[in-house]
Enzyme design. Structure first.
Site, PDB file in Angstrom:
ATOM      1  N   PRO A 110       0.810  -1.217   0.000  1.00 33.15           N
ATOM      2  CA  PRO A 110       0.000   0.000   0.000  1.00 33.15           C
ATOM      3  C   PRO A 110       0.849   1.276   0.000  1.00 33.15           C
ATOM      4  O   PRO A 110       0.347   2.352  -0.298  1.00 33.15           O
ATOM      5  CB  PRO A 110      -0.815  -0.099   1.301  1.00 33.15           C
ATOM      6  N   GLU A 151       1.036  -7.330   8.292  1.00 33.90           N
ATOM      7  CA  GLU A 151       1.082  -5.863   8.353  1.00 33.90           C
ATOM      8  C   GLU A 151       2.023  -5.268   7.314  1.00 33.90           C
ATOM      9  O   GLU A 151       1.857  -4.126   6.905  1.00 33.90           O
ATOM     10  CB  GLU A 151       1.504  -5.401   9.754  1.00 33.90           C
ATOM     11  N   ARG A 158      -0.848  -8.335 -21.486  1.00 37.99           N
ATOM     12  CA  ARG A 158      -1.644  -8.038 -22.677  1.00 37.99           C
ATOM     13  C   ARG A 158      -0.977  -7.025 -23.605  1.00 37.99           C
ATOM     14  O   ARG A 158      -1.368  -6.870 -24.759  1.00 37.99           O
ATOM     15  CB  ARG A 158      -3.056  -7.606 -22.309  1.00 37.99           C
ATOM     16  N   ASP A 204      -7.331   0.936 -26.812  1.00 40.03           N
ATOM     17  CA  ASP A 204      -7.786   0.921 -25.429  1.00 40.03           C
ATOM     18  C   ASP A 204      -8.165   2.296 -24.909  1.00 40.03           C
ATOM     19  O   ASP A 204      -7.629   3.304 -25.325  1.00 40.03           O
ATOM     20  CB  ASP A 204      -6.692   0.372 -24.507  1.00 40.03           C
TER      21      ASP A 204
HETATM   22  C1  9D3 Z   1      -3.585  -1.114   9.245  1.00 42.62           C
HETATM   23  C2  9D3 Z   1      -2.721  -0.465   8.274  1.00 42.62           C
HETATM   24  N1  9D3 Z   1      -2.806  -1.048   6.944  1.00 42.62           N
HETATM   25  C3  9D3 Z   1      -2.179  -0.121   5.945  1.00 42.62           C
HETATM   26  C4  9D3 Z   1      -3.221   0.620   5.174  1.00 42.62           C
HETATM   27  C5  9D3 Z   1      -2.064  -2.288   6.929  1.00 42.62           C
HETATM   28  C6  9D3 Z   1      -2.186  -3.083   5.710  1.00 42.62           C
HETATM   29  C7  9D3 Z   1      -3.354  -3.163   4.955  1.00 42.62           C
HETATM   30  C8  9D3 Z   1      -3.436  -3.972   3.845  1.00 42.62           C
HETATM   31  C9  9D3 Z   1      -1.092  -3.836   5.317  1.00 42.62           C
HETATM   32  C10 9D3 Z   1      -1.185  -4.649   4.203  1.00 42.62           C
HETATM   33  C11 9D3 Z   1      -2.355  -4.721   3.478  1.00 42.62           C
HETATM   34  C12 9D3 Z   1      -2.452  -5.631   2.331  1.00 42.62           C
HETATM   35  N2  9D3 Z   1      -2.427  -4.901   1.058  1.00 42.62           N
HETATM   36  C13 9D3 Z   1      -1.472  -5.109   0.172  1.00 42.62           C
HETATM   37  O1  9D3 Z   1      -0.602  -5.925   0.390  1.00 42.62           O
HETATM   38  C14 9D3 Z   1      -1.467  -4.351  -1.058  1.00 42.62           C
HETATM   39  C15 9D3 Z   1      -2.355  -3.346  -1.560  1.00 42.62           C
HETATM   40  C16 9D3 Z   1      -3.531  -2.746  -1.021  1.00 42.62           C
HETATM   41  O2  9D3 Z   1      -4.015  -3.040   0.083  1.00 42.62           O
HETATM   42  N3  9D3 Z   1      -4.146  -1.769  -1.761  1.00 42.62           N
HETATM   43  C17 9D3 Z   1      -3.704  -1.379  -2.967  1.00 42.62           C
HETATM   44  N4  9D3 Z   1      -2.609  -1.894  -3.506  1.00 42.62           N
HETATM   45  C18 9D3 Z   1      -1.957  -2.864  -2.793  1.00 42.62           C
HETATM   46  S1  9D3 Z   1      -0.571  -3.621  -3.297  1.00 42.62           S
HETATM   47  C19 9D3 Z   1      -0.462  -4.570  -1.962  1.00 42.62           C
END
Ligand code: 9D3
Length: 240
Positions: free
Chosen positions: A89, A116, A154, A169
């Protein structure tokens, strides 16, 4: 292109990779997608891949050891070291521009996380890029990795059939697509626009362009503003 995926849930990838364009691209040798289970690189006893965070706090953190071993193992299988991309994230959200750039690389190594997050030394020590797919919360990086794979593959030469064309696209000219219709001419009182039945290809092209502009203005004012800015820049080139 070779794409390695490092994940704790390789089974999650099986169905998406065995259908449609992704399946065909693999069968044709356009892309070689290799799944690795990070847990197989964990120390024998307990097969631990995560641990509690130093400094305290909620959740678990992905450990360095199994991740480095897994990356080094797959890297030893190919001449290209590849671009290492962690799905997190914290990365900048993926764009089509980024997808095009990735599609020009001979090798990608995608790391999908759980828990996490990753021990920071994974990013640091592997000199990995971080990538998100948008500002919403997923349960892990697997679906994000699949989005990257789908969007990239793709674009590879020969991956799309004749009917599809990457050049047509949405986003390729920065506008949304015009509305599509197929048979029947009337469905539950809703008629196909008369112009599409006229056979006048000039008028049809003009109508579709207008619809594209209208839709983009209504649904994606951000894209519309960028499109207009580009048009204005072409109309009045900056003097230098
Ligand atoms: C509680 C804090 N969270 C951060 C916003 C912790 C957290 C949430 C979700 C830690 C890891 C995740 C899992 N998400 C991903 O691994 C992830 C992700 C996403 O949640 N949204 C958009 N792109 C991606 S790429 C990897």
């Amino acid at each position: 292109m070779r794409i390695d995926v490092l994940t704790l849930f390789p089974e999650m990838f099986e169905s998406p990779l065995s259908h449609s364009i992704l399946r065909r691209a693999q069968q044709q040798g356009i892309v070689d997608i290799v799944l690795s289970n990070i847990r197989e690189y964990a120390a024998e006893r307990y097969r631990k891949v995560d641990d509690t965070p130093y400094g305290g706090g909620p959740g678990m953190v992905m450990m360095c050891g199994p991740m480095f071993d897994c990356v080094e193992h797959v890297q030893a299988q190919g001449a290209e070291p590849g671009r290492i991309i962690m799905l997190t994230p914290q990365g900048a959200p993926l764009t089509q521009e980024k997808v095009v750039e990735l599609s020009r690389s001979p090798r990608l190594i995608l790391i999908a996380g759980r828990y996490e997050g990753f021990d920071e030394r994974i990013r640091q020590g592997l000199d990995a890029e971080q990538m998100s797919i948008g500002d919403y919360v997923l349960s892990g990086g697997e679906l994000a990795a699949m989005v990257v794979i789908d969007a990239v593959v793709r674009l590879l030469d020969g991956a799309l059939g004749d009917e599809d064309s990457a050049a047509n696209d949405s986003f390729s000219d920065g506008l949304l697509e015009y509305p599509h219709y197929t048979r029947p001419e009337e469905f539950r009182g809703m008629r196909v626009p008369e112009i599409l039945l006229s056979g006048d290809h000039g008028k049809i092209a003009q109508w579709r362009h207008e619809q594209s502009l209208l839709r983009t203005q209504q649904q994606r004012p951000d894209l519309y503003a960028a499109y207009q800015a580009r048009q204005d820049a072409q109309q009045q080139p900056k003097k230098r």
